[in-house]
Design a protein around this motif. Structure first.
Motif, short mmCIF file in Angstrom:
data_model
loop_
_atom_site.label_atom_id
_atom_site.label_comp_id
_atom_site.label_asym_id
_atom_site.label_seq_id
_atom_site.Cartn_x
_atom_site.Cartn_y
_atom_site.Cartn_z
N ILE A 1 -11.13 10.13 1.84
CA ILE A 1 -11.73 8.98 1.15
C ILE A 1 -10.95 7.72 1.51
N VAL A 2 -11.69 6.64 1.70
CA VAL A 2 -11.09 5.33 1.99
C VAL A 2 -11.45 4.38 0.86
N LYS A 3 -10.43 3.75 0.26
CA LYS A 3 -10.67 2.75 -0.79
C LYS A 3 -10.23 1.39 -0.26
N PRO A 4 -11.14 0.39 -0.17
CA PRO A 4 -10.74 -0.97 0.23
C PRO A 4 -10.22 -1.75 -0.97
N VAL A 5 -9.13 -2.49 -0.78
CA VAL A 5 -8.58 -3.36 -1.84
C VAL A 5 -8.28 -4.72 -1.22
N TYR A 6 -8.27 -5.73 -2.08
CA TYR A 6 -8.02 -7.09 -1.58
C TYR A 6 -6.55 -7.44 -1.71
N TRP B 1 -8.99 -2.37 -8.56
CA TRP B 1 -9.65 -1.13 -8.14
C TRP B 1 -11.10 -1.13 -8.61
N GLY B 2 -12.02 -1.21 -7.63
CA GLY B 2 -13.44 -1.19 -7.94
C GLY B 2 -14.04 0.18 -7.67
N VAL B 3 -15.37 0.21 -7.53
CA VAL B 3 -16.05 1.49 -7.34
C VAL B 3 -16.30 1.81 -5.86
N GLU B 4 -16.19 0.84 -5.00
CA GLU B 4 -16.53 1.05 -3.59
C GLU B 4 -15.60 2.07 -2.92
N PHE B 5 -16.18 2.88 -2.05
CA PHE B 5 -15.39 3.83 -1.26
C PHE B 5 -16.14 4.12 0.03
N ARG B 6 -15.43 4.65 1.01
CA ARG B 6 -16.04 5.14 2.24
C ARG B 6 -15.56 6.58 2.47
N VAL B 7 -16.31 7.29 3.29
CA VAL B 7 -15.92 8.65 3.66
C VAL B 7 -15.73 8.71 5.16
N GLN B 8 -14.61 9.30 5.58
CA GLN B 8 -14.35 9.51 7.00
C GLN B 8 -14.25 11.01 7.28
N GLU B 9 -14.72 11.40 8.47
CA GLU B 9 -14.64 12.79 8.90
C GLU B 9 -13.71 12.90 10.10
N LYS B 10 -12.92 13.96 10.14
CA LYS B 10 -12.03 14.19 11.28
C LYS B 10 -12.82 14.93 12.37
N VAL B 11 -12.96 14.24 13.50
CA VAL B 11 -13.69 14.80 14.63
C VAL B 11 -12.78 14.78 15.86
N ASP B 12 -12.48 15.96 16.39
CA ASP B 12 -11.59 16.07 17.56
C ASP B 12 -10.26 15.35 17.33
N SER C 1 0.82 -1.21 0.00
CA SER C 1 0.00 0.00 0.00
C SER C 1 0.86 1.27 0.00
N GLU C 2 2.13 1.13 0.39
CA GLU C 2 3.04 2.27 0.39
C GLU C 2 3.35 2.75 -1.02
N ASN C 3 3.09 1.87 -2.00
CA ASN C 3 3.34 2.25 -3.40
C ASN C 3 2.10 2.85 -4.06
N VAL C 4 1.10 3.19 -3.25
CA VAL C 4 -0.15 3.72 -3.77
C VAL C 4 -0.42 5.09 -3.16
N ASN D 1 2.73 -0.36 -7.93
CA ASN D 1 3.12 -1.74 -7.70
C ASN D 1 3.29 -2.49 -9.02
N GLU D 2 4.22 -3.45 -9.03
CA GLU D 2 4.39 -4.29 -10.21
C GLU D 2 3.14 -5.14 -10.41
N ASN D 3 2.63 -5.71 -9.32
CA ASN D 3 1.36 -6.44 -9.35
C ASN D 3 0.32 -5.53 -8.68
N GLN D 4 -0.45 -4.86 -9.50
CA GLN D 4 -1.33 -3.81 -8.99
C GLN D 4 -2.58 -4.40 -8.32
N TYR D 5 -3.15 -3.60 -7.45
CA TYR D 5 -4.40 -4.00 -6.79
C TYR D 5 -5.55 -3.95 -7.78
#
Length: 301
Positions: free
Chosen positions: A281-286, A222-233, A191-194, A216-220
């Motif tokens: 934005i948060v993107k989940p990958v397998y 990438w689908g459409v799914e995403f999440r949103v996070q908010e910074k609170v305190d 994930s450091e290469n992304v 990455n040489e072997n890339q993840y």
């Protein structure tokens, strides 16, 4: 006297049939669970590569990897059938399978033999069902399609029924192959290469565009799914979807020649319009299990 002899022969034959049924049942259970048949005569071929077990009305053929004296479970091909059964090792060195958008090459001789036996020993006749093709299998330049919904194998304009057990066996082979490939490639990517960058000019309360760069040489995948996070305190909190009935389409996008992918995210559809605040934005990958990769933060004013 002749009548007694005939009766004796009939009784003897009936006993043989009963014993054959019992031993067949016992040995089929042993073979199906990876154990050597017990109620048979064992015959080894001259070169030691093939062992035939002769039972009452049935036989088991086993091909060995090194020696007939090695443990039974180390065989490289085995099959049980009638005395007239002829079983040879698979002629194909590979089987190509397309499943859920992935192309898989099966090279293990045991797995090839298992799939080949299922495909070649099926009886093809009748009309093709209207189900969707879930598997495409190429074996010896022949193309087979499996339709899970109606439990059928299609070959040309004919079909054959596939049992739940055989379908489960094929899916297990595919899953094991996918897991092996993922384990082999995991060390070649990180994930450091992304990076996931917010395109500042696109920031709106209802949508935003991101650019994913995957070096990455072997890339993840990438689908459409995403999440949103908010910074609170000072801490990141996941936002809740506006409905539990929302879903994501199952699709994967290819990166361009610069190893980049731009996506416009419809935030309003999943979260409603964002109020003023700091978000990311948060993107989940397998990667042998799902991991999260985060974008840089952005602000709604």
């Amino acid at each position: 006297m002749k009548k007694k002899i005939c009766i004796g022969i009939v009784i003897f034959l009936i006993l043989l049939i009963i014993v054959g049924i019992i031993t067949n049942y016992a040995d089929s259970g042993r073979v199906s669970t990876g154990h050597e048949p017990k109620y048979c005569i064992k015959v080894v071929s001259n070169d030691g590569s093939k062992v035939t077990y002769w039972g009452l009305g049935y036989k088991v053929i086993r091909y060995v990897g090194v020696s007939p004296n090695e443990p039974y479970e180390n065989n490289i091909g085995t099959k049980m059938g009638s005395w007239f059964m002829n079983y040879e090792l698979p002629k194909s060195n590979t089987i190509e399978i397309e499943y859920e958008g992935q192309k898989i090459t099966i090279t293990d001789i045991k797995d090839i033999g298992t799939i080949e036996n299922i495909l070649l020993n099926s009886k093809y006749d009748g009309e093709i069902c209207d189900g969707i093709n879930t598997h495409k299998i190429v074996l010896n330049n022949e193309v087979y399609y499996i339709k899970e919904s109606c439990k059928e194998i299609q070959k040309g304009n004919k079909q054959a029924t596939i049992s739940t057990e055989d379908l489960s066996t094929i899916k297990s082979i595919i899953d094991n192959k996918i897991n092996d490939e993922q384990n082999n490639t995991k060390s070649n990517r990180s994930s450091e290469n992304v990076t996931i960058e917010i395109n500042n000019s696109t920031i709106k309360p209802e949508s935003v565009s991101i650019t994913i760069t995957d070096n990455n040489e072997n890339q993840y995948g990438w689908g459409v799914e995403f999440r949103v996070q908010e910074k609170v305190d000072g801490e990141w909190k996941n936002l809740n979807y506006i409905s539990d009935e929302l879903s994501w389409i199952d699709i994967a996008y290819e990166l361009n020649e610069d190893k980049q992918l731009t996506q416009k995210l419809d935030i309003e559809k999943y979260y409603g319009k964002l109020p003023n605040g700091i978000y990311r934005i948060v993107k989940p990958v397998y990667d042998n299990g799902y991991i999260d990769i985060y974008s840089n933060e952005f602000e709604i004013k």
